[in-house]
Design an enzyme around this catalytic site. Sequence first.
Site, PDB file in Angstrom:
ATOM      1  N   LYS A  42      10.030  -7.723   2.580  1.00  0.00           N
ATOM      2  CA  LYS A  42       9.974  -9.082   2.014  1.00  0.00           C
ATOM      3  C   LYS A  42      10.515 -10.130   2.972  1.00  0.00           C
ATOM      4  O   LYS A  42       9.897 -11.165   3.172  1.00  0.00           O
ATOM      5  CB  LYS A  42      10.817  -9.205   0.736  1.00  0.00           C
ATOM      6  CG  LYS A  42      10.477  -8.310  -0.388  1.00  0.00           C
ATOM      7  CD  LYS A  42      11.337  -8.628  -1.606  1.00  0.00           C
ATOM      8  CE  LYS A  42      12.828  -8.559  -1.373  1.00  0.00           C
ATOM      9  NZ  LYS A  42      13.389  -7.231  -1.156  1.00  0.00           N
TER      10      LYS A  42
ATOM     11  N   ARG B 177      16.409 -11.826  -9.584  1.00  0.00           N
ATOM     12  CA  ARG B 177      16.695 -10.384  -9.542  1.00  0.00           C
ATOM     13  C   ARG B 177      16.716  -9.771 -10.936  1.00  0.00           C
ATOM     14  O   ARG B 177      16.796  -8.563 -11.069  1.00  0.00           O
ATOM     15  CB  ARG B 177      18.086 -10.148  -8.956  1.00  0.00           C
ATOM     16  CG  ARG B 177      18.209 -10.144  -7.449  1.00  0.00           C
ATOM     17  CD  ARG B 177      17.712  -8.894  -6.811  1.00  0.00           C
ATOM     18  NE  ARG B 177      18.532  -8.287  -5.783  1.00  0.00           N
ATOM     19  CZ  ARG B 177      18.602  -8.667  -4.504  1.00  0.00           C
ATOM     20  NH1 ARG B 177      17.957  -9.713  -4.078  1.00  0.00           N
ATOM     21  NH2 ARG B 177      19.342  -7.990  -3.646  1.00  0.00           N
TER      22      ARG B 177
ATOM     23  N   ARG C 121      17.422   0.090   9.036  1.00  0.00           N
ATOM     24  CA  ARG C 121      17.984  -1.250   9.257  1.00  0.00           C
ATOM     25  C   ARG C 121      19.513  -1.173   9.346  1.00  0.00           C
ATOM     26  O   ARG C 121      20.145  -1.885  10.129  1.00  0.00           O
ATOM     27  CB  ARG C 121      17.586  -2.176   8.103  1.00  0.00           C
ATOM     28  CG  ARG C 121      18.127  -3.585   8.258  1.00  0.00           C
ATOM     29  CD  ARG C 121      17.720  -4.491   7.115  1.00  0.00           C
ATOM     30  NE  ARG C 121      18.305  -4.062   5.863  1.00  0.00           N
ATOM     31  CZ  ARG C 121      18.012  -4.573   4.685  1.00  0.00           C
ATOM     32  NH1 ARG C 121      17.115  -5.518   4.585  1.00  0.00           N
ATOM     33  NH2 ARG C 121      18.591  -4.136   3.585  1.00  0.00           N
TER      34      ARG C 121
HETATM   35  P1  AMP Z   1      19.552  -8.992  -0.262  1.00  0.00           P
HETATM   36  O1  AMP Z   1      19.750  -9.489   1.123  1.00  0.00           O
HETATM   37  O2  AMP Z   1      18.491  -9.748  -1.018  1.00  0.00           O
HETATM   38  O3  AMP Z   1      19.346  -7.502  -0.318  1.00  0.00           O
HETATM   39  O4  AMP Z   1      20.896  -9.272  -1.052  1.00  0.00           O
HETATM   40  C1  AMP Z   1      22.132  -8.695  -0.645  1.00  0.00           C
HETATM   41  C2  AMP Z   1      23.112  -8.710  -1.820  1.00  0.00           C
HETATM   42  O5  AMP Z   1      23.340 -10.068  -2.237  1.00  0.00           O
HETATM   43  C3  AMP Z   1      22.625  -8.012  -3.090  1.00  0.00           C
HETATM   44  O6  AMP Z   1      22.834  -6.610  -3.047  1.00  0.00           O
HETATM   45  C4  AMP Z   1      23.470  -8.701  -4.149  1.00  0.00           C
HETATM   46  O7  AMP Z   1      24.786  -8.243  -4.147  1.00  0.00           O
HETATM   47  C5  AMP Z   1      23.477 -10.142  -3.646  1.00  0.00           C
HETATM   48  N1  AMP Z   1      22.317 -10.911  -4.191  1.00  0.00           N
HETATM   49  C6  AMP Z   1      21.236 -11.364  -3.499  1.00  0.00           C
HETATM   50  N2  AMP Z   1      20.394 -12.030  -4.299  1.00  0.00           N
HETATM   51  C7  AMP Z   1      20.940 -11.994  -5.539  1.00  0.00           C
HETATM   52  C8  AMP Z   1      20.540 -12.482  -6.806  1.00  0.00           C
HETATM   53  N3  AMP Z   1      19.391 -13.154  -6.979  1.00  0.00           N
HETATM   54  N4  AMP Z   1      21.361 -12.252  -7.869  1.00  0.00           N
HETATM   55  C9  AMP Z   1      22.516 -11.590  -7.715  1.00  0.00           C
HETATM   56  N5  AMP Z   1      22.946 -11.080  -6.565  1.00  0.00           N
HETATM   57  C10 AMP Z   1      22.168 -11.268  -5.460  1.00  0.00           C
END
Ligand code: AMP
Length: 189
Positions: A13, A88, A127
């Site tokens: 993504k 999410r 990664r």
């Molecule tokens: P990502 O880079 O999208 O995998 O996000 C890394 C971490 O940020 C996730 O594992 C969550 O802890 C937090 N996070 C990212 N987006 C959200 C969201 N929309 N709602 C809640 N936590 C989020």
Amino acid sequence: MNLLVLGPQGAGKGTQAKRIASEYGIPHVSTGDMFRAAQAEGTEFGKQVGEIMESGRLVPDELTIAMIEERLSRPDARAGFVLDGFPRNLTQAEALDAMLVGIGRGLDAILFFDVPDEVGTQRALERAQLEGRADDTPEVIARRLQIYHSETEPVAEHYRATGKLIPLHAARTIDEVWSEITDSLQVVA
Ligand code: AMP
């Protein structure tokens, strides 16, 4: 163009969202990147968020929704945006829908990155070695996938019902997925 990218970790993504952003001249709005930036700044908010991220759990909805509302109200998002990592769960999806109604806009397409669990997990592990992200340990990757299935998959169903969900074969190469994206966005734009 107002776009969402949706799918599990390791689905590609972020890579594709960045490419969409540069190709279409719209900001890439990634909640994960925003939280990591806050963590790097070392503010109290950043510390709290960092702990949550390192456990693989979700940051509370109120904080996340408020952050996105502020971000989408900035001038650079007027021409559109590509949202990555948000919503999410269904609470966030409903908040986003209401936010967009409030500003008289709608989503043009939801790009759904479909990959088998093994592929996404393998890519996330790779990664982890390349980037050394603190939340990319095998345990945390497994927790995130579990949360994806229980909390985020219903978001895909929520948007499938709008007829604007575009499923992608995200286990393919970056260039193959990119050409699927540009083909489908030609019809949308
Ligand atoms: P990502 O880079 O999208 O995998 O996000 C890394 C971490 O940020 C996730 O594992 C969550 O802890 C937090 N996070 C990212 N987006 C959200 C969201 N929309 N709602 C809640 N936590 C989020």
